[in-house]
Design a protein around this motif. Structure first.
Motif, mmCIF file in Angstrom:
data_model
loop_
_atom_site.group_PDB
_atom_site.id
_atom_site.type_symbol
_atom_site.label_atom_id
_atom_site.label_comp_id
_atom_site.label_asym_id
_atom_site.label_seq_id
_atom_site.Cartn_x
_atom_site.Cartn_y
_atom_site.Cartn_z
ATOM 1 N N SER A 146 0.833 -1.201 0.000
ATOM 2 C CA SER A 146 0.000 0.000 0.000
ATOM 3 C C SER A 146 0.873 1.260 0.000
ATOM 4 O O SER A 146 0.607 2.220 -0.737
ATOM 5 C CB SER A 146 -0.915 -0.011 1.226
ATOM 6 N N ASP A 147 1.923 1.243 0.794
ATOM 7 C CA ASP A 147 2.853 2.378 0.816
ATOM 8 C C ASP A 147 3.509 2.561 -0.556
ATOM 9 O O ASP A 147 3.669 3.692 -1.031
ATOM 10 C CB ASP A 147 3.944 2.177 1.871
ATOM 11 N N ALA A 148 3.889 1.456 -1.196
ATOM 12 C CA ALA A 148 4.516 1.536 -2.525
ATOM 13 C C ALA A 148 3.538 2.115 -3.549
ATOM 14 O O ALA A 148 3.924 2.897 -4.409
ATOM 15 C CB ALA A 148 5.003 0.158 -2.963
ATOM 16 N N ARG A 149 2.249 1.733 -3.450
ATOM 17 C CA ARG A 149 1.243 2.307 -4.353
ATOM 18 C C ARG A 149 1.135 3.815 -4.156
ATOM 19 O O ARG A 149 1.013 4.576 -5.110
ATOM 20 C CB ARG A 149 -0.112 1.636 -4.139
ATOM 21 N N ALA A 150 1.186 4.261 -2.905
ATOM 22 C CA ALA A 150 1.105 5.699 -2.629
ATOM 23 C C ALA A 150 2.319 6.427 -3.215
ATOM 24 O O ALA A 150 2.164 7.498 -3.807
ATOM 25 C CB ALA A 150 1.020 5.932 -1.120
ATOM 26 N N ILE A 151 3.489 5.848 -3.081
ATOM 27 C CA ILE A 151 4.696 6.459 -3.648
ATOM 28 C C ILE A 151 4.577 6.528 -5.172
ATOM 29 O O ILE A 151 4.897 7.541 -5.789
ATOM 30 C CB ILE A 151 5.956 5.674 -3.232
ATOM 31 N N ASN A 152 4.110 5.443 -5.793
ATOM 32 C CA ASN A 152 3.920 5.441 -7.249
ATOM 33 C C ASN A 152 2.934 6.524 -7.670
ATOM 34 O O ASN A 152 3.144 7.207 -8.661
ATOM 35 C CB ASN A 152 3.418 4.086 -7.737
ATOM 36 N N ALA A 153 1.854 6.652 -6.930
ATOM 37 C CA ALA A 153 0.837 7.641 -7.280
ATOM 38 C C ALA A 153 1.407 9.055 -7.211
ATOM 39 O O ALA A 153 1.044 9.916 -8.013
ATOM 40 C CB ALA A 153 -0.364 7.511 -6.352
ATOM 41 N N GLN A 154 2.306 9.300 -6.273
ATOM 42 C CA GLN A 154 2.902 10.625 -6.142
ATOM 43 C C GLN A 154 3.915 10.914 -7.240
ATOM 44 O O GLN A 154 4.164 12.066 -7.571
ATOM 45 C CB GLN A 154 3.576 10.758 -4.782
ATOM 46 N N SER A 155 4.490 9.863 -7.820
ATOM 47 C CA SER A 155 5.513 10.081 -8.842
ATOM 48 C C SER A 155 4.968 9.979 -10.261
ATOM 49 O O SER A 155 5.698 10.216 -11.213
ATOM 50 C CB SER A 155 6.663 9.087 -8.668
ATOM 51 N N ALA A 156 3.700 9.646 -10.409
ATOM 52 C CA ALA A 156 3.092 9.535 -11.737
ATOM 53 C C ALA A 156 2.326 10.816 -12.055
ATOM 54 O O ALA A 156 1.809 11.478 -11.158
ATOM 55 C CB ALA A 156 2.144 8.340 -11.778
ATOM 56 N N PRO A 157 2.235 11.153 -13.334
ATOM 57 C CA PRO A 157 1.434 12.331 -13.689
ATOM 58 C C PRO A 157 -0.042 12.058 -13.405
ATOM 59 O O PRO A 157 -0.484 10.906 -13.448
ATOM 60 C CB PRO A 157 1.686 12.492 -15.190
ATOM 61 N N PRO A 158 -0.812 13.100 -13.103
ATOM 62 C CA PRO A 158 -2.236 12.890 -12.825
ATOM 63 C C PRO A 158 -2.949 12.346 -14.058
ATOM 64 O O PRO A 158 -2.625 12.707 -15.192
ATOM 65 C CB PRO A 158 -2.755 14.272 -12.445
ATOM 66 N N ALA A 159 -3.904 11.464 -13.805
ATOM 67 C CA ALA A 159 -4.672 10.877 -14.905
ATOM 68 C C ALA A 159 -5.614 11.924 -15.478
ATOM 69 O O ALA A 159 -6.181 12.751 -14.756
ATOM 70 C CB ALA A 159 -5.468 9.676 -14.404
ATOM 71 N N GLU A 160 -5.756 11.911 -16.777
ATOM 72 C CA GLU A 160 -6.687 12.814 -17.448
ATOM 73 C C GLU A 160 -8.099 12.258 -17.315
ATOM 74 O O GLU A 160 -8.334 11.072 -17.543
ATOM 75 C CB GLU A 160 -6.333 12.911 -18.938
ATOM 76 N N ALA A 161 -9.034 13.097 -16.945
ATOM 77 C CA ALA A 161 -10.431 12.676 -16.876
ATOM 78 C C ALA A 161 -10.991 12.636 -18.290
ATOM 79 O O ALA A 161 -10.774 13.562 -19.079
ATOM 80 C CB ALA A 161 -11.239 13.640 -16.019
ATOM 81 N N GLU A 162 -11.676 11.543 -18.599
ATOM 82 C CA GLU A 162 -12.279 11.433 -19.918
ATOM 83 C C GLU A 162 -13.530 12.306 -19.972
ATOM 84 O O GLU A 162 -14.255 12.442 -18.980
ATOM 85 C CB GLU A 162 -12.652 9.980 -20.208
ATOM 86 N N ALA A 163 -13.755 12.896 -21.110
ATOM 87 C CA ALA A 163 -14.949 13.711 -21.284
ATOM 88 C C ALA A 163 -16.182 12.819 -21.200
ATOM 89 O O ALA A 163 -16.197 11.718 -21.742
ATOM 90 C CB ALA A 163 -14.914 14.423 -22.630
ATOM 91 N N SER A 164 -17.170 13.260 -20.494
ATOM 92 C CA SER A 164 -18.416 12.515 -20.383
ATOM 93 C C SER A 164 -19.569 13.518 -20.298
ATOM 94 O O SER A 164 -19.349 14.708 -20.111
ATOM 95 C CB SER A 164 -18.400 11.617 -19.141
ATOM 96 N N TYR A 165 -20.752 13.006 -20.414
ATOM 97 C CA TYR A 165 -21.896 13.891 -20.345
ATOM 98 C C TYR A 165 -22.005 14.529 -18.946
ATOM 99 O O TYR A 165 -22.502 15.639 -18.796
ATOM 100 C CB TYR A 165 -23.189 13.177 -20.749
#
Length: 190
Positions: free
Chosen positions: A165-184
């Motif tokens: 879980s800690d490793a996932r948090a570190i990965n999330a901090q080092s990755a660019p934010p995900a783009e939200a897909e356009a939706s209605y």
């Protein structure tokens, strides 16, 4: 951080309150326990998380033999380095576009496919978070034999899950934010 098998074994033995090793190749009972479990657990912990240090990329060419049905092409997974877990093909996760069957990726596009995967790598490349996760996973594996306590094994398993879980948090901090897909729903808010 460079990690060697003796360090990983000592992380596990320290967590269990056992005497540490000088070398994993020694003839002590705990060294033999660690040796017996280590290779399998290294692969297991590598597969459990998309570790940055173990990510590799490779183009895949279709094999000469197509799947019998359902998919148009089979692409053998890399062997040098050994592919433990495919992560993405052409920037897409597994699903309708591709799947893994045996040691092949099955897809309907002719390729070459661009594969991102977790590889079997030298522990000298490992991150500190991986070393901690491997130590706790090894402690969970050998814990009952060393301590004769199911509670200790359960504690080691929880610590292993926490380290992932800690490793996932570190990965999330080092990755660019995900783009939200356009939706209605997004369009309605504008």
């Amino acid at each position: 951080m460079a990690l060697d098998p003796t360090q990983a074994a000592n992380k596990a033995l320290n967590a269990l309150g056992a005497e540490t090793l000088t070398d994993i190749g020694e003839s002590s009972t705990n060294a033999r326990r660690c040796q017996a479990a280590m290779a399998m657990l290294v692969d297991e912990v590598l597969e459990a998380h998309p570790w940055h240090f173990a990510k590799r990329r490779a183009p895949l060419a279709a094999s000469g033999t197509a799947p019998d049905f359902g998919w148009g092409y089979a692409f053998p997974l890399p062997t040098a380095p050994w592919c433990l877990r495919p992560l993405q093909v052409g920037g897409r996760d597994a699903g309708d576009d591709w799947t893994v069957e045996g040691r092949d990726i099955l897809a309907n596009e002719p390729g070459p496919l661009q594969l991102v995967f977790i590889a079997r790598v030298d522990l000298a490349q490992a991150s500190g978070h991986f070393g901690r996760a491997l130590g706790y996973r090894l402690a969970a594996e050998i814990g009952f034999a060393v301590t004769n306590s199911r509670e200790v094994v359960a504690d080691m398993w929880r610590l292993y899950e926490r380290s992932l879980s800690d490793a996932r948090a570190i990965n999330a901090q080092s990755a660019p934010p995900a783009e939200a897909e356009a939706s209605y729903l997004l369009a309605a808010r504008r």
